[in-house]
Scaffold this active site. Structure first.
Site, PDB file in Angstrom:
ATOM      1  N   HIS A 191       0.814  -1.201   0.000  1.00 10.86           N
ATOM      2  CA  HIS A 191       0.000   0.000   0.000  1.00 10.86           C
ATOM      3  C   HIS A 191       0.854   1.260   0.000  1.00 10.86           C
ATOM      4  O   HIS A 191       0.375   2.345  -0.306  1.00 10.86           O
ATOM      5  CB  HIS A 191      -0.901  -0.035   1.246  1.00 10.86           C
ATOM      6  N   CYS A 192       2.147   1.141   0.327  1.00 10.38           N
ATOM      7  CA  CYS A 192       2.928   2.358   0.598  1.00 10.38           C
ATOM      8  C   CYS A 192       3.905   2.756  -0.511  1.00 10.38           C
ATOM      9  O   CYS A 192       3.719   3.781  -1.159  1.00 10.38           O
ATOM     10  CB  CYS A 192       3.704   2.181   1.896  1.00 10.38           C
TER      11      CYS A 192
END
Ligand SMILES: NC(=O)c1ccc[n+]([C@@H]2O[C@H](COP(=O)([O-])OP(=O)(O)OC[C@H]3O[C@@H](n4cnc5c(N)ncnc54)[C@H](O)[C@@H]3O)[C@@H](O)[C@H]2O)c1
Length: 448
Positions: free
Chosen positions: A285-286
Site C-alpha cells: 500500500h505504501c
C-alpha cells in the site's frame, strides 16, 4: 483563559495516564487493527469503527481477518473493553479519535483522498470540545490543514473550531504517520518512534501524551505538514534506493556479476551505506503509491520531482523485465511463453504476509496470460485471488506437488514456508526473482 485550557489539557492527560480515556480508531485494517490492539494491551478501552459490516461482525465475535493477528488477541483486547462498530454517533463518547483509512491513487495516478474526506465528514457532526483527532493515513503535506481541519469545522453544527494555541478552546487536531513494516519482526511496534505534528501546541502535547502511553518514544515536530512530509521522505527514500538496485541488477546481470554478492559485501561498510535489495517490482500500500502523493502536490508549486518519477519508471518496469527473463529462460529450452505451463510462487507483495495490494505477482500473472501461458499460482496465504482495484484473476491456490508438470516455476514472493531445495529438485526450470535459492547450485535456476 490559559488556565482553563491548561486545566482541560491536564484533564485529558490525566485520563490518558489513568487509562480512562476512550480511544476511537476509524479503519480496522492493516494499520488500525494492530494499533487498537496496542492500546488495548495498555488497558485503554478502544472502539474500532469500520464501514465494512463483515469486519465489525468478525471482530465483535472475537475473530480476525488478518493472518498475523490471532483471534485470541482480539478476545484478549475484548477483555480490556475493545469492540467494533459502524455507528459514527459513538464518536461523541470518545476522548481521542485516530483515522487510519486508505489513501490510494486514482486511475490517473493522483491522490484519492475520498476515504479520508468521507471519514472526516462522517465524524464531524460528533466531535466535541477538547477532543483529540489524529490522522494517521499517509498523505501529502498540507492534507491535515487544507482538508481535515476545514471539513471538521464545516461539518460541526455548533461551530466548534480547531484549537490553534494553548489559550484557545476547540477540538485538537494532529497528524502522526503510521510507520509499520508488516512482517518485520526485528523491531517491536512499541519501539518504532512516533512522529507527531499538531495544529498548535496543545494538539501536539495531547497526541504526545496519548502515543507516549503505547510507544517508547515520541518525536514532536512543529506542524502537521512536517509530520506528513517525514513519512513521505521515508517512503521515497526506500522507493528511490530500491529503483537504484533494480537498475544496477540489470546492468550487473549483463556483466556477469551477482548483485546480491555485491550488496552483501557493500553492507559490511559500517557507515554511509544501507542495503536495499532488487526484486520483481514494488508492492504494498505504501512504496508504490505514497511518493506520487508528493509528485502530485509538487505540481502546485510548479516543481517536478524527477527522482520520484525516475524511480517509479524503473520499478514499474520490473515485472516486464521478469517476463523477458522467463521468455529467455524458456527459449534456452527451445520453448516459448505461449503454450507453456508456468507456476508462480507467491502472490503476496512480500514475504510471509497476507497482503497482495499492488503485488508485482498480479502483473506478472496477467502478462504471462496475455502472452499465452497457462498460469497457476501457489501461496500459503491466499486460497484464491479474485478481483481487486487493478486486477481480475479469478484463480485458486494450486498445491505444491507434481512440480515437474510446469515448464517454469517462477519465485516472485520468497515466503519462508517454501522448501527451495525441494522446489528446485522437482522442477524443470526455476526463475528466481528474489535470490531465494541462494546457496543452491543447479543449472535449472535462472536468477533475475
Ligand atoms: N499497511 C501498511 O503496512 C501501512 C503502513 C504505513 C502506513 N499505511 C497507511 O495507513 C493507511 C491505512 O492503510 P491500511 O493498510 O490499514 O488500509 P486497509 O485497507 O487495510 O484498512 C482501511 C480500513 O478502513 C476502512 N474504511 C474505509 N473507509 C472508511 C470510513 N469512511 N469509515 C470507517 N472505515 C473506513 C476499510 O473498510 C478498511 O477496513 C493508509 O493511508 C496507508 O497508506 C499503511
Amino acid at each position: 483563559m490559559a488556565t482553563t485550557t491548561e486545566s482541560r489539557l491536564a484533564g485529558l492527560k490525566q485520563k490518558i495516564d489513568s487509562r480512562e480515556a476512550l480511544i476511537g480508531i476509524v479503519g480496522m485494517g492493516y494499520v488500525g487493527l494492530p494499533l487498537a490492539l496496542l492500546f488495548s494491551g495498555e488497558r485503554f478501552r478502544v472502539t474500532g469503527f469500520d464501514i465494512e459490516a463483515g469486519k465489525v461482525e468478525t471482530l465483535n465475535a472475537g475473530g480476525s481477518y488478518i493472518v498475523r493477528i490471532l483471534p485470541s488477541e482480539i478476545q484478549e483486547a475484548q477483555k480490556a473493553g475493545f469492540r467494533a462498530t459502524a455507528d459514527y454517533s459513538e464518536i461523541a463518547r470518545m476522548d481521542a479519535v485516530i483515522i487510519c483509512v486508505p489513501t490510494p491513487l486514482n486511475e490517473h495516478h493522483e491522490p484519492d483522498l475520498s476515504y479520508v474526506i468521507k471519514t472526516v465528514q462522517s465524524i464531524a457532526p460528533w466531535i466535541h470540545e477538547g477532543q483529540l483527532i489524529v490522522l494517521e493515513s499517509t498523505t501529502y503535506p498540507g492534507t491535515t490543514e487544507e482538508i481535515v481541519v476545514p471539513l471538521l469545522e464545516a461539518g460541526n453544527a455548533p461551530g466548534l473550531l480547531v484549537s490553534r494555541s494553548l489559550d484557545e478552546p476547540g477540538v485538537h487536531v494532529a497528524f502522526s504517520p503510521e510507520r509499520e513494516d508488516p512482517g518485520n519482526e526485528t523491531v517491536a511496534r512499541h519501539d518504532i518512534p512516533k512522529v507527531i505534528g499538531g495544529c498548535g501546541p496543545a494538539a501536539t502535547e495531547l497526541a504526545s501524551a496519548m502515543y507516549g502511553a503505547i510507544f517508547g518514544r515520541v518525536v514532536p515536530v512543529s506542524s502537521p505538514s512536517v509530520a506528513e512530509m517525514t513519512k513521505l521522505l521515508e517512503n521515497i527514500y526506500r522507493c528511490v534506493n530500491i529503483a537504484l538496485v533494480n537498475e544496477l541488477k540489470q546492468l550487473t546481470m549483463r556483466m556477469g556479476i551477482d548483485i546480491h554478492e555485491v550488496i552483501d559485501a557493500a553492507r559490511t561498510k559500517p557507515f554511509g551505506f544501507q542495503a536495499f535489495y532488487p526484486g520483481p517490482g514494488l508492492g504494498g500500500h505504501c512504496i508504490p503509491i505514497d511518493p506520487f502523493y508528493l509528485s502530485w502536490k509538487a505540481k502546485q508549486f510548479d516543481f517536478r520531482t524527477r527522482f520520484i518519477e525516475l524511480a517509479g519508471a524503473v520499478n514499474t518496469d520490473m515485472p516486464y523485465f521478469v517476463i523477458e527473463q522467463i521468455g529467455g529462460a524458456l527459449n534456452e529450452q527451445r520453448k516459448s511463453i505461449k503454450g507453456s505451463k508456468v507456476l508462480v510462487l507467491g502472490v503476496a507483495y512480500k514475504r510471509d504476509i497476507d497482503d497482495l495490494r499492488e503485488s508485482p505477482s498480479l502483473t506478472i500473472i496477467e502478462l504471462l496470460r496475455e502472452k499465452g501461458a497457462e498460469v497457476a499460482y501457489n501461496d500459503p496465504f491466499f486460497a484464491k485471488v479474485g478481483r481487486g482495484r487493478h486486477y481480475d484473476l479469478n484463480m485458486t491456490n494450486t498445491p505444491l506437488d507434481n512440480l515437474s508438470q510446469y515448464d517454469a516455476v517462477v519465485i516472485v514472493t520468497d515466503h519462508s514456508a517454501y522448501d527451495y531445495k525441494a522446489i528446485v529438485e522437482q522442477s524443470q526450470l526455476v526463475v528466481d526473482t528474489r535470490n531465494a535459492t541462494k546457496g543452491i547450485d543447479s543449472p535449472k535456476i535462472v536468477r533475475c
